[in-house]
Design a protein around this motif. Structure first.
Motif, PDB file in Angstrom:
ATOM      1  N   LEU A  58      32.640  53.001  42.864  1.00  0.00           N
ATOM      2  CA  LEU A  58      33.426  52.016  42.120  1.00  0.00           C
ATOM      3  C   LEU A  58      32.642  50.717  42.020  1.00  0.00           C
ATOM      4  CD1 LEU A  58      36.259  51.729  40.836  1.00  0.00           C
ATOM      5  CD2 LEU A  58      37.019  50.749  43.010  1.00  0.00           C
ATOM      6  N   TYR A  59      32.501  50.185  40.803  1.00  0.00           N
ATOM      7  CA  TYR A  59      31.708  48.983  40.542  1.00  0.00           C
ATOM      8  C   TYR A  59      32.500  47.962  39.749  1.00  0.00           C
ATOM      9  CZ  TYR A  59      27.720  51.951  41.695  1.00  0.00           C
ATOM     10  OH  TYR A  59      26.836  52.780  42.333  1.00  0.00           O
ATOM     11  N   THR A  60      32.028  46.727  39.788  1.00  0.00           N
ATOM     12  CA  THR A  60      32.526  45.698  38.888  1.00  0.00           C
ATOM     13  C   THR A  60      31.359  44.801  38.500  1.00  0.00           C
ATOM     14  OG1 THR A  60      34.360  44.173  38.486  1.00  0.00           O
ATOM     15  CG2 THR A  60      33.193  43.917  40.576  1.00  0.00           C
ATOM     16  N   VAL A  61      31.519  44.146  37.363  1.00  0.00           N
ATOM     17  CA  VAL A  61      30.481  43.282  36.811  1.00  0.00           C
ATOM     18  C   VAL A  61      31.095  41.911  36.547  1.00  0.00           C
ATOM     19  CG1 VAL A  61      28.937  42.934  34.834  1.00  0.00           C
ATOM     20  CG2 VAL A  61      29.294  45.235  35.741  1.00  0.00           C
ATOM     21  N   ALA A  62      30.406  40.856  36.946  1.00  0.00           N
ATOM     22  CA  ALA A  62      30.874  39.503  36.660  1.00  0.00           C
ATOM     23  C   ALA A  62      30.872  39.286  35.151  1.00  0.00           C
ATOM     24  CB  ALA A  62      29.985  38.469  37.345  1.00  0.00           C
ATOM     25  N   GLY A  63      31.868  38.593  34.644  1.00  0.00           N
ATOM     26  CA  GLY A  63      31.995  38.378  33.210  1.00  0.00           C
ATOM     27  C   GLY A  63      31.017  37.380  32.633  1.00  0.00           C
ATOM     28  N   TYR A  64      30.452  36.560  33.492  1.00  0.00           N
ATOM     29  CA  TYR A  64      29.474  35.572  33.040  1.00  0.00           C
ATOM     30  C   TYR A  64      28.614  35.159  34.226  1.00  0.00           C
ATOM     31  CZ  TYR A  64      32.991  32.447  34.939  1.00  0.00           C
ATOM     32  OH  TYR A  64      33.891  31.845  35.773  1.00  0.00           O
ATOM     33  N   PRO A  65      27.397  34.676  33.959  1.00  0.00           N
ATOM     34  CA  PRO A  65      26.517  34.260  35.061  1.00  0.00           C
ATOM     35  C   PRO A  65      27.117  33.090  35.838  1.00  0.00           C
ATOM     36  CG  PRO A  65      25.281  34.536  33.026  1.00  0.00           C
ATOM     37  CD  PRO A  65      26.735  34.601  32.657  1.00  0.00           C
ATOM     38  N   GLY A  66      26.956  33.121  37.143  1.00  0.00           N
ATOM     39  CA  GLY A  66      27.433  32.026  37.988  1.00  0.00           C
ATOM     40  C   GLY A  66      28.926  32.018  38.234  1.00  0.00           C
ATOM     41  N   ALA A  67      29.600  33.136  38.014  1.00  0.00           N
ATOM     42  CA  ALA A  67      31.050  33.205  38.217  1.00  0.00           C
ATOM     43  C   ALA A  67      31.397  32.833  39.658  1.00  0.00           C
ATOM     44  CB  ALA A  67      31.569  34.592  37.876  1.00  0.00           C
ATOM     45  N   ASP A  68      32.373  31.954  39.805  1.00  0.00           N
ATOM     46  CA  ASP A  68      32.802  31.501  41.130  1.00  0.00           C
ATOM     47  C   ASP A  68      33.267  32.660  42.009  1.00  0.00           C
ATOM     48  OD1 ASP A  68      32.451  28.930  41.962  1.00  0.00           O
ATOM     49  OD2 ASP A  68      34.518  28.315  41.616  1.00  0.00           O
ATOM     50  N   TRP A  69      34.042  33.577  41.435  1.00  0.00           N
ATOM     51  CA  TRP A  69      34.557  34.679  42.239  1.00  0.00           C
ATOM     52  C   TRP A  69      33.410  35.516  42.801  1.00  0.00           C
ATOM     53  CZ3 TRP A  69      33.444  39.713  41.713  1.00  0.00           C
ATOM     54  CH2 TRP A  69      33.001  40.181  40.473  1.00  0.00           C
ATOM     55  N   ALA A  70      32.313  35.631  42.033  1.00  0.00           N
ATOM     56  CA  ALA A  70      31.171  36.416  42.504  1.00  0.00           C
ATOM     57  C   ALA A  70      30.530  35.749  43.719  1.00  0.00           C
ATOM     58  CB  ALA A  70      30.156  36.604  41.377  1.00  0.00           C
ATOM     59  N   ALA A  71      30.436  34.424  43.695  1.00  0.00           N
ATOM     60  CA  ALA A  71      29.881  33.704  44.848  1.00  0.00           C
ATOM     61  C   ALA A  71      30.775  33.891  46.072  1.00  0.00           C
ATOM     62  CB  ALA A  71      29.720  32.222  44.519  1.00  0.00           C
ATOM     63  N   ASN A  72      32.092  33.876  45.870  1.00  0.00           N
ATOM     64  CA  ASN A  72      33.018  34.110  46.982  1.00  0.00           C
ATOM     65  C   ASN A  72      32.900  35.538  47.512  1.00  0.00           C
ATOM     66  OD1 ASN A  72      34.106  31.516  47.013  1.00  0.00           O
ATOM     67  ND2 ASN A  72      35.723  32.034  45.562  1.00  0.00           N
ATOM     68  N   ALA A  73      32.808  36.509  46.604  1.00  0.00           N
ATOM     69  CA  ALA A  73      32.681  37.915  47.015  1.00  0.00           C
ATOM     70  C   ALA A  73      31.381  38.132  47.777  1.00  0.00           C
ATOM     71  CB  ALA A  73      32.741  38.819  45.788  1.00  0.00           C
ATOM     72  N   ARG A  74      30.321  37.529  47.292  1.00  0.00           N
ATOM     73  CA  ARG A  74      28.995  37.641  47.933  1.00  0.00           C
ATOM     74  C   ARG A  74      29.067  37.088  49.359  1.00  0.00           C
ATOM     75  NH1 ARG A  74      26.499  34.733  44.195  1.00  0.00           N
ATOM     76  NH2 ARG A  74      26.087  36.564  42.927  1.00  0.00           N
ATOM     77  N   ALA A  75      29.701  35.934  49.517  1.00  0.00           N
ATOM     78  CA  ALA A  75      29.806  35.295  50.833  1.00  0.00           C
ATOM     79  C   ALA A  75      30.712  36.078  51.774  1.00  0.00           C
ATOM     80  CB  ALA A  75      30.310  33.864  50.678  1.00  0.00           C
ATOM     81  N   ALA A  76      31.799  36.630  51.239  1.00  0.00           N
ATOM     82  CA  ALA A  76      32.779  37.317  52.085  1.00  0.00           C
ATOM     83  C   ALA A  76      32.291  38.695  52.538  1.00  0.00           C
ATOM     84  CB  ALA A  76      34.104  37.464  51.347  1.00  0.00           C
ATOM     85  N   GLY A  77      31.747  39.471  51.609  1.00  0.00           N
ATOM     86  CA  GLY A  77      31.282  40.812  51.945  1.00  0.00           C
ATOM     87  C   GLY A  77      32.383  41.847  52.079  1.00  0.00           C
ATOM     88  N   THR A  78      33.626  41.407  52.211  1.00  0.00           N
ATOM     89  CA  THR A  78      34.781  42.309  52.253  1.00  0.00           C
ATOM     90  C   THR A  78      35.916  41.652  51.493  1.00  0.00           C
ATOM     91  OG1 THR A  78      35.715  41.389  54.285  1.00  0.00           O
ATOM     92  CG2 THR A  78      34.194  43.239  54.534  1.00  0.00           C
ATOM     93  N   GLY A  79      36.862  42.474  51.073  1.00  0.00           N
ATOM     94  CA  GLY A  79      38.015  41.933  50.363  1.00  0.00           C
ATOM     95  C   GLY A  79      39.095  42.976  50.243  1.00  0.00           C
ATOM     96  N   VAL A  80      40.124  42.631  49.483  1.00  0.00           N
ATOM     97  CA  VAL A  80      41.241  43.536  49.221  1.00  0.00           C
ATOM     98  C   VAL A  80      41.341  43.708  47.709  1.00  0.00           C
ATOM     99  CG1 VAL A  80      43.731  43.893  49.429  1.00  0.00           C
ATOM    100  CG2 VAL A  80      42.463  42.803  51.300  1.00  0.00           C
ATOM    101  N   LEU A  81      41.338  44.953  47.279  1.00  0.00           N
ATOM    102  CA  LEU A  81      41.455  45.294  45.871  1.00  0.00           C
ATOM    103  C   LEU A  81      42.867  45.822  45.643  1.00  0.00           C
ATOM    104  CD1 LEU A  81      39.558  45.245  43.435  1.00  0.00           C
ATOM    105  CD2 LEU A  81      38.895  47.584  43.993  1.00  0.00           C
ATOM    106  N   THR A  82      43.590  45.220  44.692  1.00  0.00           N
ATOM    107  CA  THR A  82      44.997  45.543  44.478  1.00  0.00           C
ATOM    108  C   THR A  82      45.252  45.914  43.021  1.00  0.00           C
ATOM    109  OG1 THR A  82      45.618  43.942  46.182  1.00  0.00           O
ATOM    110  CG2 THR A  82      47.360  44.667  44.688  1.00  0.00           C
ATOM    111  N   ARG A  83      46.041  46.960  42.837  1.00  0.00           N
ATOM    112  CA  ARG A  83      46.536  47.330  41.506  1.00  0.00           C
ATOM    113  C   ARG A  83      48.016  47.621  41.660  1.00  0.00           C
ATOM    114  NH1 ARG A  83      46.157  48.594  36.474  1.00  0.00           N
ATOM    115  NH2 ARG A  83      46.931  50.540  35.630  1.00  0.00           N
ATOM    116  N   GLY A  84      48.821  46.801  40.995  1.00  0.00           N
ATOM    117  CA  GLY A  84      50.269  46.938  41.156  1.00  0.00           C
ATOM    118  C   GLY A  84      50.646  46.669  42.602  1.00  0.00           C
ATOM    119  N   ARG A  85      51.325  47.626  43.231  1.00  0.00           N
ATOM    120  CA  ARG A  85      51.742  47.467  44.637  1.00  0.00           C
ATOM    121  C   ARG A  85      50.789  48.145  45.622  1.00  0.00           C
ATOM    122  NH1 ARG A  85      56.631  45.118  44.357  1.00  0.00           N
ATOM    123  NH2 ARG A  85      58.005  45.626  42.633  1.00  0.00           N
TER     124      ARG A  85
END
Length: 147
Positions: A58-85
């Protein structure tokens, strides 16, 4: 000064709407919401995105260079992916430019909403796999591994 496009003015409002729908348990199209701690504040930051499968991952691509969320994801290394409930914890792995090339080619074919966004922002003209592959190293590409 960079020639990279900036996010459109409407994007923040649209993202808030999609996140709010997600909190109500209503999936918004193919999007999912990634929540990671902010790299400076540590507070949860949620961003809609459109993950897609390629070669069994499973992959995702940043919508534009320098996206803030990408910098946060890079720093965090883990997260929660949610769809609906439904939510799942994921390990977030950023790909190198070379590793991202085939994923960007697949993105052009599998994520029409992302292709449209890239066209409107001026990143690509026609949205061909070759145009997306040429963005390797400019756009962040992440793989989500099950934790």
């Amino acid at each position: 000064m960079s020639d990279d496009p900036k996010p459109p003015s409407w994007l923040k409002s649209m993202n808030k709407l999609v996140v709010a729908l997600g909190r109500l348990g209503v999936p918004a199209g193919p999007s999912q919401v990634l929540t990671v701690p902010g790299r400076r504040s540590g507070r949860p930051r949620s961003t809609p995105m459109t993950p897609f499968e390629h070669d069994g991952a499973l992959y995702t691509v940043a919508g534009y260079p320098g996206a803030d969320w990408a910098a946060n994801a890079r720093a965090a290394g883990t997260g929660v992916l949610t769809r609906g409930r439904r939510s799942r914890r994921v390990q977030i792995v950023e790909l190198t430019a070379e590793q991202s090339r085939p994923v960007l080619r697949a993105f052009a074919e599998k994520v029409p909403v992302g292709v449209g966004f890239a066209k409107r922002s001026g990143l690509v003209t026609d949205g061909t796999p070759e145009e997306f592959e040429a963005l390797a190293g400019r756009l962040a590409v992440f793989r989500f591994d099950q934790r």
